[in-house]
Scaffold this motif. Sequence first.
Motif, mmCIF file in Angstrom:
data_model
loop_
_atom_site.group_PDB
_atom_site.id
_atom_site.type_symbol
_atom_site.label_atom_id
_atom_site.label_comp_id
_atom_site.label_asym_id
_atom_site.label_seq_id
_atom_site.Cartn_x
_atom_site.Cartn_y
_atom_site.Cartn_z
ATOM 1 N N PHE A 333 0.832 -1.205 0.000
ATOM 2 C CA PHE A 333 0.000 0.000 0.000
ATOM 3 C C PHE A 333 0.870 1.261 0.000
ATOM 4 O O PHE A 333 0.596 2.216 -0.727
ATOM 5 C CB PHE A 333 -0.947 0.007 1.203
ATOM 6 C CG PHE A 333 -2.136 -0.877 1.027
ATOM 7 C CD1 PHE A 333 -3.269 -0.426 0.381
ATOM 8 C CD2 PHE A 333 -2.119 -2.178 1.494
ATOM 9 C CE1 PHE A 333 -4.367 -1.245 0.198
ATOM 10 C CE2 PHE A 333 -3.205 -3.015 1.327
ATOM 11 C CZ PHE A 333 -4.337 -2.554 0.665
ATOM 12 N N GLU A 334 1.917 1.258 0.816
ATOM 13 C CA GLU A 334 2.823 2.408 0.845
ATOM 14 C C GLU A 334 3.549 2.555 -0.492
ATOM 15 O O GLU A 334 3.674 3.667 -1.026
ATOM 16 C CB GLU A 334 3.833 2.250 1.977
ATOM 17 C CG GLU A 334 4.806 3.417 2.091
ATOM 18 C CD GLU A 334 5.802 3.238 3.223
ATOM 19 O OE1 GLU A 334 6.577 4.180 3.474
ATOM 20 O OE2 GLU A 334 5.816 2.166 3.856
ATOM 21 N N THR A 335 4.025 1.428 -1.035
ATOM 22 C CA THR A 335 4.724 1.479 -2.322
ATOM 23 C C THR A 335 3.809 2.002 -3.422
ATOM 24 O O THR A 335 4.202 2.852 -4.229
ATOM 25 C CB THR A 335 5.236 0.076 -2.693
ATOM 26 O OG1 THR A 335 6.090 -0.409 -1.651
ATOM 27 C CG2 THR A 335 6.001 0.097 -4.008
ATOM 28 N N SER A 336 2.586 1.500 -3.447
ATOM 29 C CA SER A 336 1.635 1.933 -4.468
ATOM 30 C C SER A 336 1.297 3.411 -4.323
ATOM 31 O O SER A 336 1.208 4.144 -5.317
ATOM 32 C CB SER A 336 0.362 1.088 -4.375
ATOM 33 O OG SER A 336 -0.593 1.496 -5.334
ATOM 34 N N SER A 337 1.131 3.854 -3.068
ATOM 35 C CA SER A 337 0.809 5.254 -2.824
ATOM 36 C C SER A 337 1.930 6.173 -3.307
ATOM 37 O O SER A 337 1.684 7.228 -3.891
ATOM 38 C CB SER A 337 0.547 5.479 -1.335
ATOM 39 O OG SER A 337 0.176 6.814 -1.080
ATOM 40 N N LYS A 338 3.177 5.755 -3.097
ATOM 41 C CA LYS A 338 4.321 6.595 -3.459
ATOM 42 C C LYS A 338 4.579 6.586 -4.961
ATOM 43 O O LYS A 338 5.010 7.593 -5.530
ATOM 44 C CB LYS A 338 5.567 6.124 -2.717
ATOM 45 C CG LYS A 338 5.558 6.462 -1.234
ATOM 46 C CD LYS A 338 6.814 5.951 -0.547
ATOM 47 C CE LYS A 338 6.844 6.365 0.922
ATOM 48 N NZ LYS A 338 8.059 5.849 1.623
ATOM 49 N N THR A 339 4.347 5.443 -5.617
ATOM 50 C CA THR A 339 4.698 5.307 -7.028
ATOM 51 C C THR A 339 3.527 5.500 -7.976
ATOM 52 O O THR A 339 3.722 5.735 -9.176
ATOM 53 C CB THR A 339 5.289 3.908 -7.296
ATOM 54 O OG1 THR A 339 4.286 2.909 -7.048
ATOM 55 C CG2 THR A 339 6.502 3.665 -6.412
#
Length: 366
Positions: A333-339
């Motif tokens: 979720f964090e990776t998707s939010s950032k990228t």
Amino acid sequence: MRKVGIGIIGLGNISAAYLKAAKDFPVLDIKAVADLNPAAAKARADEFGLKAVSIEEIFADPEIEIILNLTIPKAHVEVGLRAIEAGKHVYSEKPLGVVFAEGKKLIEAAKAKNLRVGSAPDTFLGGSHQTARRIVDEGKLGQAVGGTAYFMCPGHERWHPNPAFYYEEGGGPMLDMGPYYITDLVNLLGPVAKVSGFGTMLRNTRTITSEARNGEVIPVHVATHVSGTLVFANGAVVQISMSFDVAGHRHVPLEIYGTDATLIVPDPNHFGGQVEIMEKGGQWTNVDTDQPYADGNYRSIGLADMAHAIVENRPHRANGDLALHVLEVMEAFETSSKTGQVVEITTPVTRPAPLATSIVDGKLGR
């Protein structure tokens, strides 16, 4: 029945729930407890009639087979690796770790030494969640379509005596509460294949309102509202939101949608609760919970199942592969939010075996 020696490291808030529930599971032989704060260890030991020792003594004790790791999340992997190095199995409070790569190191280290890793949450073994699992397994929902998963509250600073770690790196609602929801979803639907999500941090500070530190201002370093989508390997698509920013809401914790019926699953932070089903064209109907462990807080059942599994030489249910899969999903979720990208999940996982009878005596009931 052979008992399995347990040593506990970390005597914070959750330790009391574990120690109370452990009395329901005779396989657990708690040898000693330890904490970085010796006074906290002694107080909890005195409360439950146990022996408080140093952390080093826990690792060195040959009678201890499993380390129960109840430290703060940022220490879970460090303590787990020390347990593995000492030749002991380890069972951790959730999450397995705060970084997927570190959690993977722990699992690999354990497998290299033929040792077991277990991890909370074990609430999916509760009677209500196993009743929901039975309904899914019997095909009553038809083909899985999707679902919703919601935990939203104003924040833990309202009640927790020391809430700062919830807002530090490794904290936040997804790593704190996500394990309950995602683990239960994997129990019901199988592995997650893809994740997309967004996270926001709307406030840089929080004011504690719990009694001990009332009025103290603490910094916020993590996203406090996380929403997104889980795409499961079976094709189901589940919307999820985990938040420390919401005053109130009316969503049920979990809904599972199928082509033939919809299932309401109770709060996965608890072992019991009302399961409901609506078949296509019908009405909502309460489902009687016909599985054990629905009538209390059995916050040691995953540990006990792991101990029985060691004795019986079988897989345990709240296992490291499951916990690592859930950790990868949460980090996605964090990776998707950032990228801004959809994240593919790489860890394989098998749904844990259902629990239809007591792990103590094989009978329905405790």
